[in-house]
Design an enzyme around this catalytic site. Structure first.
Site, PDB file in Angstrom:
ATOM      1  CD  GLU A  52      16.358 -11.850 -32.866  1.00 38.31           C
ATOM      2  OE1 GLU A  52      16.538 -13.071 -32.865  1.00 38.31           O
ATOM      3  OE2 GLU A  52      15.879 -11.210 -31.904  1.00 38.31           O
ATOM      4  CD  GLN A  67      13.379  -8.848 -30.083  1.00 36.68           C
ATOM      5  OE1 GLN A  67      12.243  -8.748 -29.658  1.00 36.68           O
ATOM      6  NE2 GLN A  67      14.048  -9.992 -30.046  1.00 36.68           N
ATOM      7  CD  GLU A  74      23.523 -13.390 -30.348  1.00 39.48           C
ATOM      8  OE1 GLU A  74      24.046 -14.417 -29.865  1.00 39.48           O
ATOM      9  OE2 GLU A  74      22.344 -13.333 -30.716  1.00 39.48           O
ATOM     10  CG  ASP A 131      21.041 -10.615 -31.455  1.00 37.64           C
ATOM     11  OD1 ASP A 131      22.044 -11.088 -31.986  1.00 37.64           O
ATOM     12  OD2 ASP A 131      20.503 -11.105 -30.441  1.00 37.64           O
ATOM     13  N   GLY A 150       3.741 -11.710 -30.330  1.00 40.78           N
ATOM     14  CA  GLY A 150       3.996 -12.653 -29.242  1.00 40.78           C
ATOM     15  C   GLY A 150       3.617 -14.083 -29.553  1.00 40.78           C
ATOM     16  CG  ASP A 156       8.216 -20.100 -30.789  1.00 37.84           C
ATOM     17  OD1 ASP A 156       8.686 -19.440 -31.753  1.00 37.84           O
ATOM     18  OD2 ASP A 156       8.932 -20.596 -29.909  1.00 37.84           O
ATOM     19  CD1 TRP A 157      10.142 -16.914 -30.915  1.00 32.93           C
ATOM     20  CD2 TRP A 157      10.384 -14.698 -30.980  1.00 32.93           C
ATOM     21  NE1 TRP A 157      11.285 -16.634 -31.633  1.00 32.93           N
ATOM     22  CE2 TRP A 157      11.449 -15.280 -31.684  1.00 32.93           C
ATOM     23  CE3 TRP A 157      10.316 -13.310 -30.885  1.00 32.93           C
ATOM     24  CZ2 TRP A 157      12.457 -14.524 -32.286  1.00 32.93           C
ATOM     25  CZ3 TRP A 157      11.322 -12.552 -31.491  1.00 32.93           C
ATOM     26  CH2 TRP A 157      12.375 -13.165 -32.176  1.00 32.93           C
ATOM     27  NE  ARG A 182      22.301  -5.244 -21.124  1.00 35.38           N
ATOM     28  CZ  ARG A 182      23.348  -6.051 -20.890  1.00 35.38           C
ATOM     29  NH1 ARG A 182      23.755  -6.897 -21.840  1.00 35.38           N
ATOM     30  NH2 ARG A 182      23.974  -6.009 -19.737  1.00 35.38           N
TER      31      ARG A 182
END
Length: 285
Positions: free
Chosen positions: A105, A118, A101, A103, A199, A194-195, A129
């Site tokens: 984000e 990200q 994958e 990514d 965070g 939630d993240w 990673r």
């Protein structure tokens, strides 16, 4: 038949081995994967609007999988207070346990704070990673181009042709590299408060819903699967050419500029998670 004619025919055959043209519409290369009521076609299908509200997010995927090549999209992200939202653009082999994958984000923000992108790389089921970069512009005020180039030498993540992430092929050092599993192209818009923002400290303000992200200029140039078995190993594919085997001097300067000025998290230097530096981090760019 003269040499020039043979060369021209070979060039045509090479082009036929992969998707080489921008699709006229979204539905030419993609399908809605969930919540079709939250994806709206614009400009006759040349662009789309993704919506997130309290009832649902949404997502879409390419109709085919690809092995090596380049994918890119122009995206305009959620304006204003987007804390707790995530718009993702990624490639995924859709294989449980040993998935590959790649990514992007885009992590929402409180108004006035920079958007964070990200990136992550999974190889043979191993991820964790993450790297995070604050974007140096407002990605909600206009469209910007986000691209992934994937060949036998490295995976490169680009923002407006500026490289922000390099994952080199270092198989000789025993580091896994995505090389055998075709991947589809996906995008989602979803709730992750939630993240996603600080965070998880910053939650979605549903009073600001619905949230919208816009996509256009979908471009996939790669070896389709199923397709010609020889395509993925063909050194004549443009993305395998000498100009794409390492960063140019200009690209390397831009890459360092991003990392020095805008990188806010790198798993390579997170000693709480990785007391021993991961081997790919020691291999450099």
């Amino acid at each position: 038949m003269d040499h020039s004619t043979l060369s021209f025919l070979f060039h045509l055959l090479t082009l036929a081995a992969y998707v080489s043209a921008l699709p006229a519409t979204f539905l030419q290369d993609f399908r809605v994967t969930w919540a079709d009521t939250h994806i709206k076609q614009l400009q006759g299908g040349a662009a789309i609007q993704l919506t997130l509200d309290q009832s649902s997010g949404c997502g879409f995927a390419s109709k085919r999988q690809y092995l090596f090549g380049r994918v890119s999209m122009k995206i305009k992200l959620i304006p204003g207070d987007s804390a707790g939202t995530v718009a993702a653009f990624y490639m995924n082999s859709n294989t449980s346990g040993i998935r590959d994958e790649l990514d992007f984000e885009f992590l929402g923000n409180r108004s006035g704070h920079p958007y964070t992108v990200q990136t992550n790389v999974y190889t043979h089921g191993k991820g964790d990673r993450e790297q995070r970069v604050n974007l140096w512009f407002d990605p909600a005020s206009d469209f910007h181009t986000y691209s992934i180039l994937w060949n036998h030498y490295h995976v490169l993540f680009f923002v407006d042709e500026v490289p922000i992430r390099v994952f080199k092929s270092n198989q000789a050092r025993g580091i896994a590299f995505p090389k055998s599993q075709p991947m589809g192209v996906y995008s989602t818009l979803w709730e992750a408060d939630d993240w996603a923002t600080r965070g998880g400290l910053e939650k979605i303000d549903w009073r600001k819903a619905p949230f919208h992200a816009f996509y256009k200029d979908f471009d996939i140039e790669g070896c389709p699967n199923p397709g010609p078995a020889s395509c993925a190993s063909n050194p004549n594919n443009w993305w395998e050419g000498p100009a794409f085997r390492q960063l140019s001097a200009i690209q390397a300067r831009k890459y360092r500029w991003v990392r020095v000025n805008y990188m806010v998290y790198d798993y390579c230097t997170d000693k709480s998670r990785n007391p021993v530096t991961p081997p790919e981090c020691l291999a450099g760019i």
